[in-house]
Design a protein around this motif. Structure first.
Motif, PDB file in Angstrom:
ATOM      1  N   GLN A 110       0.683  -1.214  -0.019  1.00 31.54           N
ATOM      2  CA  GLN A 110       0.143  -0.078  -0.011  1.00 31.54           C
ATOM      3  C   GLN A 110       0.737   1.270   0.259  1.00 31.54           C
ATOM      4  O   GLN A 110       0.774   2.258  -0.807  1.00 31.54           O
ATOM      5  CB  GLN A 110      -0.761   0.055   1.409  1.00 31.54           C
ATOM      6  CG  GLN A 110      -1.873  -0.962   1.210  1.00 31.54           C
ATOM      7  CD  GLN A 110      -2.910  -0.851   2.376  1.00 31.54           C
ATOM      8  OE1 GLN A 110      -3.663   0.147   2.728  1.00 31.54           O
ATOM      9  NE2 GLN A 110      -2.904  -1.575   3.340  1.00 31.54           N
ATOM     10  N   ARG A 111       1.916   1.112   0.825  1.00 34.78           N
ATOM     11  CA  ARG A 111       2.814   2.326   0.872  1.00 34.78           C
ATOM     12  C   ARG A 111       3.861   2.478  -0.311  1.00 34.78           C
ATOM     13  O   ARG A 111       3.804   3.652  -0.707  1.00 34.78           O
ATOM     14  CB  ARG A 111       3.685   2.372   2.177  1.00 34.78           C
ATOM     15  CG  ARG A 111       3.023   2.229   3.417  1.00 34.78           C
ATOM     16  CD  ARG A 111       3.792   2.643   4.688  1.00 34.78           C
ATOM     17  NE  ARG A 111       4.901   1.670   4.733  1.00 34.78           N
ATOM     18  CZ  ARG A 111       4.937   0.435   5.367  1.00 34.78           C
ATOM     19  NH1 ARG A 111       3.751   0.252   5.955  1.00 34.78           N
ATOM     20  NH2 ARG A 111       5.925  -0.296   5.461  1.00 34.78           N
ATOM     21  N   VAL A 112       4.317   1.271  -0.848  1.00 27.70           N
ATOM     22  CA  VAL A 112       5.113   1.584  -1.687  1.00 27.70           C
ATOM     23  C   VAL A 112       4.487   1.747  -3.290  1.00 27.70           C
ATOM     24  O   VAL A 112       4.949   2.728  -3.947  1.00 27.70           O
ATOM     25  CB  VAL A 112       6.230   0.303  -2.000  1.00 27.70           C
ATOM     26  CG1 VAL A 112       6.747   0.135  -3.246  1.00 27.70           C
ATOM     27  CG2 VAL A 112       6.895   0.128  -0.807  1.00 27.70           C
ATOM     28  N   VAL A 113       3.208   0.922  -3.753  1.00 29.97           N
ATOM     29  CA  VAL A 113       2.815   1.208  -4.775  1.00 29.97           C
ATOM     30  C   VAL A 113       1.673   1.973  -4.730  1.00 29.97           C
ATOM     31  O   VAL A 113       1.465   2.950  -5.843  1.00 29.97           O
ATOM     32  CB  VAL A 113       2.093  -0.168  -5.253  1.00 29.97           C
ATOM     33  CG1 VAL A 113       1.578  -0.217  -6.685  1.00 29.97           C
ATOM     34  CG2 VAL A 113       3.492  -1.349  -5.234  1.00 29.97           C
ATOM     35  N   ARG A 114       0.842   2.074  -3.860  1.00 23.96           N
ATOM     36  CA  ARG A 114      -0.391   3.135  -4.012  1.00 23.96           C
ATOM     37  C   ARG A 114      -0.011   4.398  -3.177  1.00 23.96           C
ATOM     38  O   ARG A 114      -0.807   4.932  -3.325  1.00 23.96           O
ATOM     39  CB  ARG A 114      -1.477   2.338  -3.090  1.00 23.96           C
ATOM     40  CG  ARG A 114      -2.290   1.280  -3.683  1.00 23.96           C
ATOM     41  CD  ARG A 114      -2.796   1.718  -5.107  1.00 23.96           C
ATOM     42  NE  ARG A 114      -3.742   0.603  -5.717  1.00 23.96           N
ATOM     43  CZ  ARG A 114      -4.359   0.457  -6.729  1.00 23.96           C
ATOM     44  NH1 ARG A 114      -4.019   1.632  -7.596  1.00 23.96           N
ATOM     45  NH2 ARG A 114      -4.898  -0.335  -7.096  1.00 23.96           N
ATOM     46  N   LYS A 115       1.243   4.559  -2.733  1.00 23.21           N
ATOM     47  CA  LYS A 115       1.664   5.842  -1.951  1.00 23.21           C
ATOM     48  C   LYS A 115       0.944   6.283  -1.150  1.00 23.21           C
ATOM     49  O   LYS A 115       0.649   7.466  -0.608  1.00 23.21           O
ATOM     50  CB  LYS A 115       1.850   6.915  -2.966  1.00 23.21           C
ATOM     51  CG  LYS A 115       2.644   6.483  -4.253  1.00 23.21           C
ATOM     52  CD  LYS A 115       3.960   5.849  -4.032  1.00 23.21           C
ATOM     53  CE  LYS A 115       4.750   5.602  -5.229  1.00 23.21           C
ATOM     54  NZ  LYS A 115       6.122   4.937  -4.752  1.00 23.21           N
TER      55      LYS A 115
END
Length: 248
Positions: A110-115
């Motif tokens: 979520q943090r890496v791809v969806r920011k």
């Protein structure tokens, strides 16, 4: 436009050592509409898993075309990244990060791809753990969970990305029989909520109960396709009749 459109796809695994080349997919034509639930059945080695893995380029195809949500899967890195962000996949063997606890397994992508920010990611993760009945396992590590619990975490992790499509590659085949039901129950709920799903499985009861269409594969080809009542109760080909006589 269908959400998934596969046209004329071929895939051959080359010969290795004494093992001959294997034609894993042969002239596959398949369209999946939004909110449709399709179950792919067939004997081991029929091409079910290979087909699913081509839909996010975990396997490359030799020829043909694959469109996902109106994007060409082979249209460059930008398309591939966009498609993978919208297609969740659940594997036979869970593929959780062993060094991360359950909550971190659900928040990292979520943090890496969806920011997403940390707070939003954690809120999303906790809501999904509640959805799959694992609210009390957020701090646990994968090795502390049963197989059924690990697979439910894997489903929650895929859902955390808000995918438009969920692919299930024989999600219950590695589970003890008593754990199969808890995973299928989560999948039934997703189907009831309108998730577009393509599932390779040996669970014929699930296929009959949940999906709109069954695809029967053998030797890399789609042999028959249709509503579950039609395929299970009135199979047209001798090959499907023989297969069903062994599994029903």
């Amino acid at each position: 436009m269908p959400l998934i459109e596969v046209k004329g796809v071929y895939k051959t695994f080359p010969a290795r050592g004494d093992a001959p080349a294997v034609e894993a997919l042969c002239d596959i034509e398949l369209a999946v509409e939004e909110r449709e639930v399709i179950v792919v059945i067939g004997p081991s080695g029929s091409g079910k898993s290979t087909l699913l893995r081509t839909l996010n380029r975990l396997e490359e195809i030799d020829s043909g075309s694959i469109m996902i949500d109106n994007l060409d899967l082979y249209g460059g890195r930008r398309n591939l990244d966009a498609i993978r962000a919208e297609v969740g996949m659940v594997f036979q063997r869970f593929h959780l990060f062993a060094h991360l606890n359950v909550l971190d397994n659900l928040t990292m992508a979520q943090r890496v791809v969806r920011k997403r920010g940390e707070t939003a990611s954690i809120e999303k993760a906790r809501a999904l753990l509640a959805k799959v009945g694992l609210s009390d396992k957020a701090a646990s590590f994968p090795h502390q969970l049963s197989g059924g619990q690990q697979q439910r975490v894997a489903i929650a992790r895929a859902l955390a990305m808000d995918p438009k499509i969920m692919l299930f590659d024989e999600p219950t085949s590695a589970l003890d029989p008593e754990m199969v039901g808890e995973v299928l129950e989560v999948m039934r709920a997703l189907a009831g909520e309108g998730m577009t799903m393509l599932c390779a499985t040996h669970e014929m009861g699930f296929a009959r109960e949940v999906c709109e269409r069954v695809v029967f594969m053998d030797h890399g080809r789609i042999v028959e396709t249709g509503p579950p009542s039609e395929l299970f109760d009135n199979p047209k080909t001798e090959r499907l009749q023989d297969f069903l006589s062994k599994v029903l």
